[in-house]
Scaffold this active site. Structure first.
Site, short mmCIF file in Angstrom:
data_model
loop_
_atom_site.label_atom_id
_atom_site.label_comp_id
_atom_site.label_asym_id
_atom_site.label_seq_id
_atom_site.Cartn_x
_atom_site.Cartn_y
_atom_site.Cartn_z
N ASP A 12 2.63 116.66 63.88
CA ASP A 12 3.96 116.85 64.47
C ASP A 12 4.80 117.66 63.49
OD1 ASP A 12 6.14 116.67 66.11
OD2 ASP A 12 6.54 114.55 65.74
N ASP A 107 5.08 122.11 69.22
CA ASP A 107 5.18 121.59 67.84
C ASP A 107 4.36 120.34 67.57
OD1 ASP A 107 6.73 119.94 69.42
OD2 ASP A 107 8.32 119.71 67.93
N GLU A 108 3.49 119.93 68.49
CA GLU A 108 2.66 118.76 68.20
C GLU A 108 1.35 118.83 68.97
OE1 GLU A 108 3.94 114.89 69.66
OE2 GLU A 108 5.40 115.87 70.98
#
EC number: 2.7.7.7
Length: 349
Positions: A12, A107-108
């Site tokens: 993350d 983003d993860e």
């Protein structure tokens, strides 16, 4: 190999959009910043840096509220093409370690490194190395969770943010899950948490004291899932391909809409863009979403295989009545996609 023996890493990125802006404009680094729309235009915060979070600024918060909490907040317009390019760079780093990658957003992502031979097979060392390579090649930091399943890996990645990681070993899963506040378990939203708290349930351990059949009675299909999660069990596999289930478009208006007719006009104006995004894909359901002036929202769904204005009008009417006179700040419409089989692509007779 059993699910409990898998090695899952959840990566993350730390305040991703804001971190990219601070990287590209170092003058912003020590100031509270947020990526989002202007307060005057009913903008909403996409993400913010840790300096802004100290003032209580959060993702999905109206920009006007964020500025009230943090008058010195610097609002930066988003640059989605830049974020996507950086996300692709990060994805290429993941691919050095495994092909089993499930992106959740820009983003993860989950990585299944069970069979990876990097770092002598140590998922902990792989996570450290991945994070180091991300920082060296993009100038950004990431946090990681390492566990035998997706559920625990995702929660673990939040434990030592920013720029840290947390490992949950197989023998620790049950104890780790039992100690979790229920609000941290995916699927337990504010209302469900409140209902559970009314019954004296606050942690995973509290759930395990209950009769699973009663949980199913209270919570429906989520009851058995919650009981599993409270034991640290999650049988889901990392999915490298996700089938898209819906296509939609929505808009936040500059001023609250005060009538059903105004909402309908706005709804119908979204249809050309929805048709463009949908293309030739068949669908089986239509959904109308309204968010009211107090940020409560409702979605009304119906069956249908064409964007029939009359059907939309009926769904909107039901949703608008639920507002009990409140203004409407957001209108959205989406369709639930059907499996792409020829017989389902036909229109209604």
């Amino acid at each position: 190999m059993g699910v409990e023996q898998r090695k899952i890493i959840h990566i993350d990125m730390d305040c991703f959009f804001a971190a990219v802006e601070m990287r590209d404009n170092p003058e912003l680094r020590d100031k509270p910043i947020a990526v989002g729309g202007p307060a005057s235009g009913r903008g909403v915060i996409s993400t913010c840096n840790y300096a802004a979070r100290e003032f209580g600024v959060r993702s999905a918060m109206p920009s006007s509220e964020a500025l009230r909490r943090c008058p010195d907040l610097i609002l930066v317009p988003g640059r989605m093409s830049v974020y996507k390019a950086v996300s692709q760079q990060i994805r290429q780093i993941f691919q050095r370690y495994t092909d089993l990658i499930e992106p959740l957003s820009l983003d993860e992502a989950y990585l299944d490194v069970t069979d990876s031979r990097h770092c002598r097979g140590s998922a902990t060392l792989m996570a450290q190395q991945i994070r180091a390579e991300i920082e060296a090649e993009t100038g950004l930091t990431a946090s990681a969770g390492i566990a035998p399943n997706k559920f625990l890996a995702k929660i673990a990645s939040d434990e030592n943010k920013p720029n840290g990681q947390c490992v949950v070993l197989p023998k620790q899963c049950a104890e780790f899950a039992a100690a979790l506040p229920l609000r941290k378990i995916p699927g337990v939203g504010p209302r469900t948490a409140e209902r559970l708290a009314q019954r004296g349930l606050h942690t995973g351990a509290d759930v395990l004291k209950q009769d699973p059949a009663e949980l199913a009675q209270w919570l429906g299909k989520f009851g058995p899932v919650l009981y599993q999660r409270a034991q640290g069990i999650d049988p889901r596999q990392v999915q490298t391909h996700r089938e898209r289930k819906s296509v939609g478009v929505e808009t936040t208006v500059a001023q609250d809409l005060g009538s059903e007719a105004a909402c309908l006009d706005k709804l119908l104006s979204l249809l050309p863009e929805l048709s463009r995004r949908l293309g030739e894909r068949p669908f089986k359901g239509i959904n109308v979403k309204l968010k009211f002036s107090d940020f409560q929202q409702t979605t009304v769904s119906g069956q249908g295989q064409s964007l029939d204005p009359q059907a939309l009008r009926g769904l909107l009417h039901t949703g608008y009545q639920r507002g009990e006179g409140r203004g409407v700040r957001l209108v959205g419409v989406s369709v639930t996609l059907a499996p792409e089989q020829p017989q389902l692509a036909l229109g209604l007779e």
